[in-house]
Design a protein around this motif. Sequence first.
Motif, PDB file in Angstrom:
ATOM      1  N   GLU A  11      29.805 -25.393  18.978  1.00  8.25           N
ATOM      2  CA  GLU A  11      29.328 -24.290  19.808  1.00  8.25           C
ATOM      3  C   GLU A  11      30.011 -24.259  21.166  1.00  8.25           C
ATOM      4  OE1 GLU A  11      25.014 -22.365  21.151  1.00  8.25           O
ATOM      5  OE2 GLU A  11      25.114 -24.283  20.101  1.00  8.25           O
ATOM      6  N   THR A  13      28.950 -25.529  24.226  1.00  4.63           N
ATOM      7  CA  THR A  13      27.993 -25.055  25.235  1.00  4.63           C
ATOM      8  C   THR A  13      28.481 -25.263  26.663  1.00  4.63           C
ATOM      9  OG1 THR A  13      26.839 -27.178  25.077  1.00  4.63           O
ATOM     10  CG2 THR A  13      26.004 -25.382  23.720  1.00  4.63           C
ATOM     11  N   ARG A  14      29.296 -26.308  26.869  1.00  2.00           N
ATOM     12  CA  ARG A  14      29.758 -26.576  28.242  1.00  2.00           C
ATOM     13  C   ARG A  14      30.787 -25.547  28.730  1.00  2.00           C
ATOM     14  NH1 ARG A  14      31.294 -32.829  27.958  1.00  2.00           N
ATOM     15  NH2 ARG A  14      31.277 -32.420  25.712  1.00  2.00           N
ATOM     16  N   LYS A  16      30.154 -22.461  28.701  1.00  7.93           N
ATOM     17  CA  LYS A  16      29.339 -21.395  29.302  1.00  7.93           C
ATOM     18  C   LYS A  16      29.937 -20.028  28.969  1.00  7.93           C
ATOM     19  CE  LYS A  16      26.904 -24.559  31.495  1.00  7.93           C
ATOM     20  NZ  LYS A  16      25.545 -24.925  31.080  1.00  7.93           N
ATOM     21  N   HIS A  53      29.632 -21.974  14.488  1.00  8.74           N
ATOM     22  CA  HIS A  53      29.217 -21.075  15.561  1.00  8.74           C
ATOM     23  C   HIS A  53      30.339 -20.068  15.854  1.00  8.74           C
ATOM     24  CE1 HIS A  53      25.528 -23.223  16.576  1.00  8.74           C
ATOM     25  NE2 HIS A  53      26.203 -24.347  16.372  1.00  8.74           N
TER      26      HIS A  53
END
Length: 461
Positions: A11, A13-14, A16, A53
């Motif tokens: 994914e 996530t870091r 952003k 993802h």
Amino acid sequence: MIISIILAAGEGTRMKSKLPKVLHQVCGKPMLSHVIEASKGAGIKENIVIVGHGKEKVKDTIKEEGVVFVEQPIGEKVPYGTGFAVMQAEDLIKDDNYVIILYGDTPLITSKTITDLIDYHRENSNNATVLTAEFDNPTGYGRIIRDDKGNIIGIVEEKDATIEQKRIREINSGIYCFDGKYLKMALHNLNSNNAQNEYYITDSIKILNEKGLKVGGYKLNDNTEIFGVNSRVQLAEADRIMRRRINEKLMLSGVTILDPDNTYIGKDVQIGRDTIVYPGVFLEGNTKIGEDCIIGSNSRIINSNIGSRVVVQSSTIIDSEVGENTTIGPYAYLRPNSKIGKSVKIGDFVEVKNSVIGDNSKASHLAYIGDADVGRNVNIGCGVVFVNYDGVNKHRTIVEDNAFIGSNSNLVAPVIVREKGYVAAGSTITEEVGKGTLSIARARQVNKEGWIERKFNKNKE
């Protein structure tokens, strides 16, 4: 046969971002594309990409040949982990395959390193080979444990390492070469008995050792190749490293780059010898530039072919062609499908779109040339506008060889100016201008003597 399995399901996530991590660009191309190209450059024709993802975006973006997408399940009960991702490709792994495990977020890996890893694996008759690297400060990495013959007998994670093991500077890159038969054996024996409840491909090394199989390690020469991207900061660092590689390669081939740290050149760009590239230049996509050119500061060229001995000053060129000995700019804008001939001058604040301009013609300043076919030796004066849009449709203008278009004229398409036609300054042309004809399309000048005096005397009354 050699195949690659490229893990691209994370994914990120870091980052952003709404964009899948592996689609973020380094030097103008998605990170995943760089990895696929490195794999294909090593002669690997079948590249299996594990997606999860953002899988639809990844599939829509990555169009390289020889890529097979395999979807990884997503959900709360899915165990995840690198081992679980590799498991998704198990049905595509044959016993006699060599399998390279790569990552979609490590865009700096090179074809040479992948080739060298495969060669080392074969030459040493390994059942698995780990790509390793040596760091002065290996904190955070899994340490490589070797026996007295140099074989890898274990990989110890930082949190599990003893004080002595933490002194080891050789680390696991996470990139592997496996015999297909033994990779499948390892996958069948993986378990998720860990704090994260995930399957790790790292555990396969321990499994193969326990089965008495041979695991080797091939050490990298350039540690930057295993640099992984997990944040925008790291993305910028990866871009910087790759940009340095690209610029150094070009300079070694005979290109002068005055300030490599402030010049941005894509991986697929080709530049001929003795071309000079000034600071602040962006060269992107499938751009090709000839020899002895000057690309001035703050120019941007995208997917365009530039001939030899061309000068481009502070201009933008997109999806276009420029012939040799031509000068562009400063502050010119060549929009898509512009084809500029040889020894042409496109001067300051001239915009060209979807047009052909013949050899030795010139538009020196402040003109718009849209949807036009301009011949040879044509002069287009200051302030000329090719009026190509009627509010509904676009139309073309034809200006034949040796014509002259005077300043501040409008050519309202569809219209033709024949060979040696001459349009007087300030004219609005809506009908054909014949061969060798002077066309004047403006009201006759009227001078009203005494008008200023009468006007001001009237205001005083």
